[in-house]
Design a protein around this motif. Structure first.
Motif, PDB file in Angstrom:
ATOM      1  N   ALA A 159       0.839  -1.207   0.000  1.00 21.32           N
ATOM      2  CA  ALA A 159       0.000   0.000   0.000  1.00 21.32           C
ATOM      3  C   ALA A 159       0.872   1.255   0.000  1.00 21.32           C
ATOM      4  N   SER A 160       1.956   1.218   0.781  1.00 21.39           N
ATOM      5  CA  SER A 160       2.850   2.388   0.829  1.00 21.39           C
ATOM      6  C   SER A 160       3.497   2.624  -0.531  1.00 21.39           C
ATOM      7  N   LEU A 161       3.952   1.548  -1.145  1.00 17.25           N
ATOM      8  CA  LEU A 161       4.623   1.686  -2.443  1.00 17.25           C
ATOM      9  C   LEU A 161       3.646   2.084  -3.541  1.00 17.25           C
ATOM     10  N   GLU A 162       2.421   1.568  -3.449  1.00 16.69           N
ATOM     11  CA  GLU A 162       1.407   1.961  -4.445  1.00 16.69           C
ATOM     12  C   GLU A 162       1.120   3.451  -4.337  1.00 16.69           C
ATOM     13  N   PHE A 163       1.138   3.959  -3.103  1.00 17.45           N
ATOM     14  CA  PHE A 163       0.911   5.391  -2.909  1.00 17.45           C
ATOM     15  C   PHE A 163       2.039   6.189  -3.567  1.00 17.45           C
ATOM     16  N   ILE A 164       3.270   5.743  -3.339  1.00 15.70           N
ATOM     17  CA  ILE A 164       4.417   6.434  -3.952  1.00 15.70           C
ATOM     18  C   ILE A 164       4.299   6.391  -5.470  1.00 15.70           C
ATOM     19  N   LEU A 165       3.942   5.231  -5.991  1.00 13.55           N
ATOM     20  CA  LEU A 165       3.827   5.077  -7.444  1.00 13.55           C
ATOM     21  C   LEU A 165       2.730   5.978  -7.995  1.00 13.55           C
ATOM     22  N   GLU A 166       1.608   6.028  -7.296  1.00 14.91           N
ATOM     23  CA  GLU A 166       0.487   6.855  -7.753  1.00 14.91           C
ATOM     24  C   GLU A 166       0.888   8.342  -7.750  1.00 14.91           C
ATOM     25  N   GLN A 167       1.588   8.735  -6.686  1.00 13.38           N
ATOM     26  CA  GLN A 167       2.005  10.133  -6.588  1.00 13.38           C
ATOM     27  C   GLN A 167       3.021  10.510  -7.663  1.00 13.38           C
ATOM     28  N   GLY A 168       3.846   9.528  -8.047  1.00 12.30           N
ATOM     29  CA  GLY A 168       4.940   9.869  -8.947  1.00 12.30           C
ATOM     30  C   GLY A 168       4.814   9.330 -10.355  1.00 12.30           C
ATOM     31  N   ASP A 170       3.474  10.442 -12.921  1.00 16.75           N
ATOM     32  CA  ASP A 170       3.704  11.426 -13.975  1.00 16.75           C
ATOM     33  C   ASP A 170       5.187  11.580 -14.317  1.00 16.75           C
ATOM     34  N   GLN A 171       6.042  11.154 -13.393  1.00 15.81           N
ATOM     35  CA  GLN A 171       7.485  11.251 -13.641  1.00 15.81           C
ATOM     36  C   GLN A 171       7.970  10.133 -14.568  1.00 15.81           C
ATOM     37  N   LEU A 172       7.152   9.141 -14.755  1.00 14.69           N
ATOM     38  CA  LEU A 172       7.585   7.984 -15.538  1.00 14.69           C
ATOM     39  C   LEU A 172       7.063   8.069 -16.963  1.00 14.69           C
ATOM     40  N   ASP A 173       7.815   7.480 -17.846  1.00 17.45           N
ATOM     41  CA  ASP A 173       7.404   7.397 -19.236  1.00 17.45           C
ATOM     42  C   ASP A 173       6.093   6.589 -19.335  1.00 17.45           C
ATOM     43  N   PRO A 174       5.138   7.031 -20.177  1.00 11.11           N
ATOM     44  CA  PRO A 174       3.860   6.314 -20.276  1.00 11.11           C
ATOM     45  C   PRO A 174       4.025   4.831 -20.618  1.00 11.11           C
ATOM     46  N   GLN A 175       5.012   4.531 -21.452  1.00 10.25           N
ATOM     47  CA  GLN A 175       5.230   3.124 -21.803  1.00 10.25           C
ATOM     48  C   GLN A 175       5.723   2.338 -20.586  1.00 10.25           C
ATOM     49  N   SER A 217       6.448 -10.989  -5.373  1.00  9.01           N
ATOM     50  CA  SER A 217       6.732 -10.494  -6.714  1.00  9.01           C
ATOM     51  C   SER A 217       6.105  -9.123  -6.939  1.00  9.01           C
ATOM     52  N   LYS A 218       4.894  -8.955  -6.434  1.00 10.85           N
ATOM     53  CA  LYS A 218       4.251  -7.648  -6.574  1.00 10.85           C
ATOM     54  C   LYS A 218       5.081  -6.581  -5.864  1.00 10.85           C
ATOM     55  N   LEU A 219       5.552  -6.961  -4.692  1.00  7.64           N
ATOM     56  CA  LEU A 219       6.390  -6.033  -3.928  1.00  7.64           C
ATOM     57  C   LEU A 219       7.660  -5.688  -4.692  1.00  7.64           C
ATOM     58  N   ARG A 220       8.221  -6.672  -5.337  1.00  6.40           N
ATOM     59  CA  ARG A 220       9.469  -6.436  -6.079  1.00  6.40           C
ATOM     60  C   ARG A 220       9.249  -5.456  -7.220  1.00  6.40           C
ATOM     61  N   VAL A 221       8.148  -5.653  -7.936  1.00  4.81           N
ATOM     62  CA  VAL A 221       7.833  -4.747  -9.045  1.00  4.81           C
ATOM     63  C   VAL A 221       7.616  -3.329  -8.520  1.00  4.81           C
ATOM     64  N   LEU A 222       6.863  -3.234  -7.428  1.00  5.88           N
ATOM     65  CA  LEU A 222       6.582  -1.900  -6.874  1.00  5.88           C
ATOM     66  C   LEU A 222       7.843  -1.234  -6.345  1.00  5.88           C
ATOM     67  N   ARG A 223       8.718  -2.004  -5.741  1.00  4.71           N
ATOM     68  CA  ARG A 223       9.982  -1.432  -5.257  1.00  4.71           C
ATOM     69  C   ARG A 223      10.793  -0.859  -6.416  1.00  4.71           C
ATOM     70  N   GLN A 224      10.875  -1.640  -7.489  1.00  6.11           N
ATOM     71  CA  GLN A 224      11.650  -1.173  -8.637  1.00  6.11           C
ATOM     72  C   GLN A 224      11.035   0.093  -9.209  1.00  6.11           C
ATOM     73  N   ALA A 225       9.712   0.098  -9.298  1.00  3.19           N
ATOM     74  CA  ALA A 225       9.044   1.276  -9.855  1.00  3.19           C
ATOM     75  C   ALA A 225       9.229   2.479  -8.942  1.00  3.19           C
ATOM     76  N   SER A 226       9.063   2.274  -7.640  1.00  2.00           N
ATOM     77  CA  SER A 226       9.164   3.386  -6.690  1.00  2.00           C
ATOM     78  C   SER A 226      10.574   3.958  -6.648  1.00  2.00           C
ATOM     79  N   ALA A 227      11.557   3.110  -6.865  1.00  2.00           N
ATOM     80  CA  ALA A 227      12.944   3.571  -6.817  1.00  2.00           C
ATOM     81  C   ALA A 227      13.250   4.570  -7.924  1.00  2.00           C
ATOM     82  N   ALA A 228      12.412   4.583  -8.945  1.00  2.00           N
ATOM     83  CA  ALA A 228      12.656   5.494 -10.063  1.00  2.00           C
ATOM     84  C   ALA A 228      11.905   6.807  -9.909  1.00  2.00           C
ATOM     85  N   ILE A 229      11.182   6.924  -8.796  1.00  2.00           N
ATOM     86  CA  ILE A 229      10.379   8.142  -8.589  1.00  2.00           C
ATOM     87  C   ILE A 229      11.049   9.019  -7.548  1.00  2.00           C
TER      88      ILE A 229
END
Lengths: 231, 78
Positions: A159-168, A170-175, A217-229
């Motif tokens: 939930a914490s990582l999803e929040f970070i991803l949602e907030q950020g 726009d910083q990521l490429d649409p693809q 695995s979901k956590l791993r994906v979210l961690r990787q995504a959040s690290a780029a925000i």
């Protein structure tokens, strides 16, 4: 001349699954048969490669660390629960679950890596601590009552990582976002299917472990995504 | 699911590092062989658990995994 070691016996020997008398017999053969020794070495090397992490300085660029994180959950659990071995013990067909597990074991880490730059400078420290605790519980002490607690802790971290991803986002490429969402959707479907199967067979240790792996695995994906925000 | 499998293969082929050949060999396995190999040798499930999850006998699972390992070794040798 010694007979060559049977393939099945060699596999069991490498995994330490043969009784002592058979192990002694195999040892005797290996001492005198170069061909069997070579087969053994090749098999042992393969298993080590499949199980082991790469010697790679950039772990986010490789999907094996993610796989490696799932290894070692070899707790002493019994899956049979009083039913005959070999019978299916839950009514929900598990083929999709197993297939999904395999696909995104290969897919999720690599796909997200491909979509993201390897920015590692923004660690989500608190979340990492929480999930490492959950991981230790889930993997080093894999008994059924612990699974629920571990998944609850994972869900908080997710939930914490999803929040970070949602907030950020726009910083990521649409693809990139599309790739991340595709991975997450796949994982969410598998989590949903696992939960559905578990509702029919809540004490199934194998299903519980699958669920843990999906959530990891979901956590791993979210961690990787959040690290780029950058937040 | 077929799309995902194709994508998985594409991803593994594009991955850098020393494991590329191994990943490609795994991706090239027949579906059933790939499943049991990954469950056992990558994810660390027990044979008994794999048998329960896939609905086949313990002996069949072991045979499938041994075959899958042989196929991976053959692919790596090519």
């Amino acid at each position: 001349m010694n007979r060559h070691i049977d393939d099945a016996v060699l596999n069991d020997y490498v995994e330490g699954l043969v009784p002592e008398d058979v192990a002694r017999e195999v040892d005797g053969n290996l001492a005198s048969c170069k061909e069997c020794t070579a087969r053994l070495e090749a098999l042992a090397l393969l298993l080590a490669e499949l199980a082991g992490p790469p010697h790679d300085a950039s772990p986010a660029r490789d999907l094996w660390p993610g796989i490696q994180a799932q290894i070692g959950a070899g707790g002493a659990v019994s899956i049979s629960r009083g039913r005959a071995a070999g019978n299916r013990i839950f009514s929900f067909p598990p083929a999709e679950l197993v297939a999904a597990s395999v696909v995104w074991t290969l897919l999720s880490g690599g796909a997200v890596w491909m979509a993201l730059t390897a920015r590692q400078d923004r660690a989500v420290v608190a979340v990492t601590e929480v999930t490492e605790t959950a991981g230790a519980r889930a993997e080093s002490n894999m008994v059924l009552p612990v699974v629920g607690a571990a998944t609850t802790e994972y869900e908080r971290a997710i939930a914490s990582l999803e929040f970070i991803l949602e907030q950020g986002r726009d910083q990521l490429d649409p693809q990139t976002v599309e790739t991340i969402e595709m991975s997450l959707n796949t994982i969410d479907r598998a989590i949903g299917e696992a939960r559905q199967a578990l509702s029919s067979d809540p004490n199934n240790a194998g299903l519980n472990r699958l669920l843990i792996k999906y959530v990891q695995s979901k956590l791993r994906v979210l961690r990787q995504a959040s690290a780029a925000i950058q937040i | 699911m077929e799309d995902l499998e194709r994508y998985a293969i594409a991803v593994t082929e594009a991955m850098p590092g020393t494991k590329v050949d191994l990943e490609r060999a795994i991706a090239g396995l027949p579906k059933g062989a790939r499943e049991v190999l990954v469950l056992r040798d990558v994810q660390g499930f027990k044979y008994r658990e794999i048998a329960e999850l896939t609905g086949v006998t313990l002996g069949t699972v072991k045979a499938q995994i041994h075959r899958a390992r042989n196929l991976v070794q053959e692919a790596l040798e090519r």
